[in-house]
Write an enzyme that holds these catalytic residues in place. Structure first.
Site, PDB file in Angstrom:
ATOM      1  N   ASP A  71       1.924   5.180   5.919  1.00 54.77           N
ATOM      2  CA  ASP A  71       2.287   3.774   5.896  1.00 54.77           C
ATOM      3  C   ASP A  71       1.052   2.888   5.965  1.00 54.77           C
ATOM      4  O   ASP A  71      -0.020   3.337   6.393  1.00 54.77           O
ATOM      5  CB  ASP A  71       3.207   3.460   7.098  1.00 54.77           C
ATOM      6  CG  ASP A  71       4.051   2.198   6.877  1.00 54.77           C
ATOM      7  OD1 ASP A  71       4.949   1.938   7.703  1.00 54.77           O
ATOM      8  OD2 ASP A  71       3.806   1.491   5.872  1.00 54.77           O
TER       9      ASP A  71
ATOM     10  N   GLY B  42       4.148  -5.047  10.396  1.00 48.81           N
ATOM     11  CA  GLY B  42       5.354  -5.857  10.432  1.00 48.81           C
ATOM     12  C   GLY B  42       5.275  -7.177   9.708  1.00 48.81           C
ATOM     13  O   GLY B  42       6.225  -7.952   9.724  1.00 48.81           O
TER      14      GLY B  42
ATOM     15  N   THR C  28       0.845  -1.203   0.000  1.00 49.86           N
ATOM     16  CA  THR C  28       0.000   0.000   0.000  1.00 49.86           C
ATOM     17  C   THR C  28       0.877   1.250   0.000  1.00 49.86           C
ATOM     18  O   THR C  28       0.700   2.157  -0.815  1.00 49.86           O
ATOM     19  CB  THR C  28      -0.945   0.007   1.214  1.00 49.86           C
ATOM     20  OG1 THR C  28      -1.592  -1.259   1.311  1.00 49.86           O
ATOM     21  CG2 THR C  28      -1.977   1.112   1.107  1.00 49.86           C
TER      22      THR C  28
ATOM     23  N   GLY D  80       5.531  -7.438   6.778  1.00 50.81           N
ATOM     24  CA  GLY D  80       6.582  -7.326   5.761  1.00 50.81           C
ATOM     25  C   GLY D  80       7.965  -7.319   6.400  1.00 50.81           C
ATOM     26  O   GLY D  80       8.977  -7.185   5.718  1.00 50.81           O
TER      27      GLY D  80
ATOM     28  N   GLU E  40       9.974   1.120  10.877  1.00 49.91           N
ATOM     29  CA  GLU E  40       8.676   1.805  10.731  1.00 49.91           C
ATOM     30  C   GLU E  40       8.301   2.481  12.039  1.00 49.91           C
ATOM     31  O   GLU E  40       7.928   3.655  12.070  1.00 49.91           O
ATOM     32  CB  GLU E  40       7.584   0.803  10.334  1.00 49.91           C
ATOM     33  CG  GLU E  40       7.698   0.297   8.920  1.00 49.91           C
ATOM     34  CD  GLU E  40       6.694  -0.797   8.622  1.00 49.91           C
ATOM     35  OE1 GLU E  40       6.243  -1.485   9.562  1.00 49.91           O
ATOM     36  OE2 GLU E  40       6.359  -0.973   7.432  1.00 49.91           O
TER      37      GLU E  40
ATOM     38  N   LYS F 260      -8.380  -4.744   6.201  1.00 49.69           N
ATOM     39  CA  LYS F 260      -7.459  -4.681   7.341  1.00 49.69           C
ATOM     40  C   LYS F 260      -8.172  -4.324   8.644  1.00 49.69           C
ATOM     41  O   LYS F 260      -7.578  -4.334   9.723  1.00 49.69           O
ATOM     42  CB  LYS F 260      -6.365  -3.646   7.083  1.00 49.69           C
ATOM     43  CG  LYS F 260      -5.593  -3.833   5.784  1.00 49.69           C
ATOM     44  CD  LYS F 260      -4.844  -5.146   5.749  1.00 49.69           C
ATOM     45  CE  LYS F 260      -3.979  -5.302   4.520  1.00 49.69           C
ATOM     46  NZ  LYS F 260      -2.881  -4.360   4.411  1.00 49.69           N
TER      47      LYS F 260
ATOM     48  N   ALA G  32      -0.838  -0.942   7.055  1.00 53.29           N
ATOM     49  CA  ALA G  32      -0.957  -1.715   8.304  1.00 53.29           C
ATOM     50  C   ALA G  32      -1.555  -3.075   7.972  1.00 53.29           C
ATOM     51  O   ALA G  32      -2.220  -3.234   6.938  1.00 53.29           O
ATOM     52  CB  ALA G  32      -1.837  -0.986   9.314  1.00 53.29           C
TER      53      ALA G  32
HETATM   54  O1  DER Z   1       4.933  -4.826   7.147  1.00 54.83           O
HETATM   55  C1  DER Z   1       4.366  -3.744   7.323  1.00 54.83           C
HETATM   56  O2  DER Z   1       4.370  -3.117   8.399  1.00 54.83           O
HETATM   57  C2  DER Z   1       3.494  -3.215   6.217  1.00 54.83           C
HETATM   58  O3  DER Z   1       3.327  -1.813   6.316  1.00 54.83           O
HETATM   59  C3  DER Z   1       2.144  -3.874   6.385  1.00 54.83           C
HETATM   60  O4  DER Z   1       1.712  -3.540   7.626  1.00 54.83           O
HETATM   61  C4  DER Z   1       1.151  -3.480   5.335  1.00 54.83           C
HETATM   62  O5  DER Z   1       1.560  -4.089   4.160  1.00 54.83           O
HETATM   63  P1  DER Z   1       0.594  -4.108   2.887  1.00 54.83           P
HETATM   64  O6  DER Z   1       0.297  -2.657   2.575  1.00 54.83           O
HETATM   65  O7  DER Z   1       1.436  -4.774   1.836  1.00 54.83           O
HETATM   66  O8  DER Z   1      -0.638  -4.883   3.260  1.00 54.83           O
END
Ligand code: DER
Length: 235
Positions: free
Chosen positions: A85, A99, A31, A101, A107, A125, A87
């Site tokens: 960011d 996290g 995202t 990822g 972050e 989400k 989530a």
């Molecule tokens: O790993 C992370 O913190 C990413 O920001 C995750 O929380 C969201 O990843 P996505 O946008 O690929 O779903």
């Protein structure tokens, strides 16, 4: 509308809050990737000037370099104007799980140094409570005696039906290593873990634990893109 379309819609909406001259925390994940792309596009169009990006992972650093976004770090910019960011989970109180990822530590460092932190998600989400998706709540641990750390973490949340596993690389089957040279223990909960601040303190008190993926009270607003449209919620 695909899920990625929704992610892009949320990301582009968030970037409307980026003003020329800002120091911007650049998130990680599929995202946040759209937000970084959009910032670079507006810079190319001359609509955004003098942006300094603070990346939240090596991966985002590389993306931003390839797009020509000038970058710096928290040593040079201890206060960030705006972080954007994604989530993995968002509860009704804007508490997050992040996290999956693997970038949660950097972050959280950037987002806790940010005056504003906009979370961008597609509607999948949203959860009733942190851990409620039944998916991983990541904890970054030092590699030394990680199994000991795993067992101590799991025992903290026994009555929430917690299980844990070391995150592994799919390709190699070896332990996943974060940008910071640490491992990740993924915790899974059957039930609500209760008081999140208490849970956070219990986790961080354990020696060998570096950071966890619950972002409590850090987000200042939330942009959710759904099939019915966009909703913006500001604290
Ligand atoms: O790993 C992370 O913190 C990413 O920001 C995750 O929380 C969201 O990843 P996505 O946008 O690929 O779903």
């Amino acid at each position: 509308l695909t899920q990625d379309d929704l992610k892009k819609i949320a990301a582009y909406k968030a970037v409307e809050n980026v003003k020329s001259g800002m120091v911007v925390g650049l998130g990680t994940g599929s995202t946040a990737k759209h937000a970084v792309d959009r910032i670079a596009q507006l810079m190319r169009q001359g609509k955004l000037k003098d942006i300094i990006g603070i990346p939240t992972s090596r991966k985002t650093h590389e993306q931003a370099v390839s797009l020509g976004i000038p970058l710096s770090d928290l040593d040079s910019h201890p206060v960030v104007d705006l972080a954007i960011d994604g989530a993995d989970e968002v509860d009704p109180g804007l508490n997050l799980v992040k996290g999956r990822g693997g970038s949660l530590l950097r972050e959280k460092m950037v987002e806790s140094a940010s005056k504003k932190f906009i979370v961008i998600v597609d509607e999948s989400k949203l959860v009733k409570y942190v851990g409620g998706s039944g998916l991983a709540m990541p904890v970054e641990v030092i590699p030394f005696c990680w199994n000991h750390s795993l067992k101590r973490l799991v025992s903290l949340f026994a009555d929430a039906g917690c299980v844990g596993e070391l995150r592994k690389c799919v390709e190699t089957g070896k332990a996943f290593v974060t940008d910071n040279g640490n491992y990740i223990i993924d915790l899974y909960f059957e039930k609500d873990m209760g008081d999140l601040n208490k849970a956070s303190d219990l986790i961080l008190r354990l020696p060998g634990i570096v950071e966890h993926g619950m972002f409590l009270g850090l987000a200042t607003s939330l942009i959710v893109a759904g099939v019915e449209g966009i909703t913006v919620k500001t604290k």
